[in-house]
Design a protein around this motif. Sequence first.
Motif, PDB file in Angstrom:
ATOM      1  N   SER A   1      -8.895  -1.240  13.814  1.00  0.00           N
ATOM      2  CA  SER A   1      -8.322  -2.233  12.893  1.00  0.00           C
ATOM      3  C   SER A   1      -7.854  -3.473  13.651  1.00  0.00           C
ATOM      4  CB  SER A   1      -7.179  -1.621  12.093  1.00  0.00           C
ATOM      5  OG  SER A   1      -6.244  -1.010  12.931  1.00  0.00           O
ATOM      6  N   ARG A   2      -8.044  -4.631  13.040  1.00  0.00           N
ATOM      7  CA  ARG A   2      -7.667  -5.908  13.644  1.00  0.00           C
ATOM      8  C   ARG A   2      -6.811  -6.775  12.717  1.00  0.00           C
ATOM      9  NH1 ARG A   2      -9.128  -3.875  17.780  1.00  0.00           N
ATOM     10  NH2 ARG A   2     -11.071  -4.171  18.882  1.00  0.00           N
ATOM     11  N   THR A   3      -7.112  -6.767  11.424  1.00  0.00           N
ATOM     12  CA  THR A   3      -6.417  -7.639  10.479  1.00  0.00           C
ATOM     13  C   THR A   3      -5.183  -6.927   9.914  1.00  0.00           C
ATOM     14  OG1 THR A   3      -7.643  -6.871   8.549  1.00  0.00           O
ATOM     15  CG2 THR A   3      -8.627  -8.699   9.837  1.00  0.00           C
TER      16      THR A   3
ATOM     17  N   TYR B   1       0.823  -1.208   0.000  1.00  0.00           N
ATOM     18  CA  TYR B   1       0.000   0.000   0.000  1.00  0.00           C
ATOM     19  C   TYR B   1       0.858   1.260   0.000  1.00  0.00           C
ATOM     20  CZ  TYR B   1      -3.773  -3.206   1.524  1.00  0.00           C
ATOM     21  OH  TYR B   1      -4.675  -4.224   1.633  1.00  0.00           O
TER      22      TYR B   1
ATOM     23  N   PRO C   1      -4.238  -6.166   6.820  1.00  0.00           N
ATOM     24  CA  PRO C   1      -4.480  -5.067   5.875  1.00  0.00           C
ATOM     25  C   PRO C   1      -5.127  -3.851   6.547  1.00  0.00           C
ATOM     26  CG  PRO C   1      -5.753  -7.026   5.250  1.00  0.00           C
ATOM     27  CD  PRO C   1      -4.904  -7.389   6.413  1.00  0.00           C
ATOM     28  N   GLU C   2      -6.009  -4.076   7.514  1.00  0.00           N
ATOM     29  CA  GLU C   2      -6.622  -2.955   8.228  1.00  0.00           C
ATOM     30  C   GLU C   2      -5.586  -2.180   9.033  1.00  0.00           C
ATOM     31  OE1 GLU C   2     -11.061  -4.878   9.057  1.00  0.00           O
ATOM     32  OE2 GLU C   2      -9.549  -4.925  10.632  1.00  0.00           O
ATOM     33  N   ILE C   3      -4.690  -2.898   9.687  1.00  0.00           N
ATOM     34  CA  ILE C   3      -3.636  -2.247  10.478  1.00  0.00           C
ATOM     35  C   ILE C   3      -2.735  -1.424   9.560  1.00  0.00           C
ATOM     36  CG2 ILE C   3      -1.596  -2.664  11.908  1.00  0.00           C
ATOM     37  CD1 ILE C   3      -3.167  -5.188  12.975  1.00  0.00           C
TER      38      ILE C   3
ATOM     39  N   ILE D   1      -9.213   3.340  14.229  1.00  0.00           N
ATOM     40  CA  ILE D   1     -10.384   2.899  13.478  1.00  0.00           C
ATOM     41  C   ILE D   1     -10.801   1.479  13.866  1.00  0.00           C
ATOM     42  CG2 ILE D   1      -9.964   4.452  11.540  1.00  0.00           C
ATOM     43  CD1 ILE D   1      -8.806   2.046   9.996  1.00  0.00           C
TER      44      ILE D   1
ATOM     45  N   ILE E   1      -3.556  -0.075   6.649  1.00  0.00           N
ATOM     46  CA  ILE E   1      -4.307   1.098   6.186  1.00  0.00           C
ATOM     47  C   ILE E   1      -4.366   2.156   7.279  1.00  0.00           C
ATOM     48  CG2 ILE E   1      -6.637   1.907   5.595  1.00  0.00           C
ATOM     49  CD1 ILE E   1      -6.900  -0.725   3.950  1.00  0.00           C
ATOM     50  N   ALA E   2      -4.674   1.750   8.513  1.00  0.00           N
ATOM     51  CA  ALA E   2      -4.737   2.700   9.627  1.00  0.00           C
ATOM     52  C   ALA E   2      -3.378   3.368   9.851  1.00  0.00           C
ATOM     53  CB  ALA E   2      -5.188   1.989  10.901  1.00  0.00           C
TER      54      ALA E   2
END
Length: 152
Positions: free
Chosen positions: A125-127, A21, A129-131, A123, A133-134
């Motif tokens: 985030s747990r996974t 990303y 990709p979420e971590i 936000i 992005i955050a």
Amino acid sequence: MSERVLVAVFATPVASFLLRYGKDLGFTTVLFEPDGARATDVADGFEVVSTVPDLGSGADVVVTDHDRLELGAVLKAALGHPARWIGVLGNPRHAGPHVAALRALDVPDEDIARVHRPVGLNIGSRTPPEIAIATLAGLLADRNERPGGFDF
């Protein structure tokens, strides 16, 4: 403006998403993994180094595993550079192990204070990709001098 560099520290699933990303967001991305045997899951096209790269004033450093034995040594080495931003992933409800690790290496408190924790926007985030992005959203907000929701 200096070159935007994102250094993900330690080969983890979060680091893989940060590299992917981050590249899409215009960062020059680098994985710093001191244990070369662990750097096997990195996608082709991403730079992997086993020693601390040159961390100029445009570098953002994200340590993706706060449980690694090398945590203190890696952070001390990073703090020896003029990196723009250095952070360690971790749950904000728990004390950051980086503080004790750096104090054990006689790193001054003013240098320890340069290390951000937690990192990323709040936000939930747990996974991986979420971590990622955050984390990247938080870095972009910080670079753009916006509050970005870092408060936990």
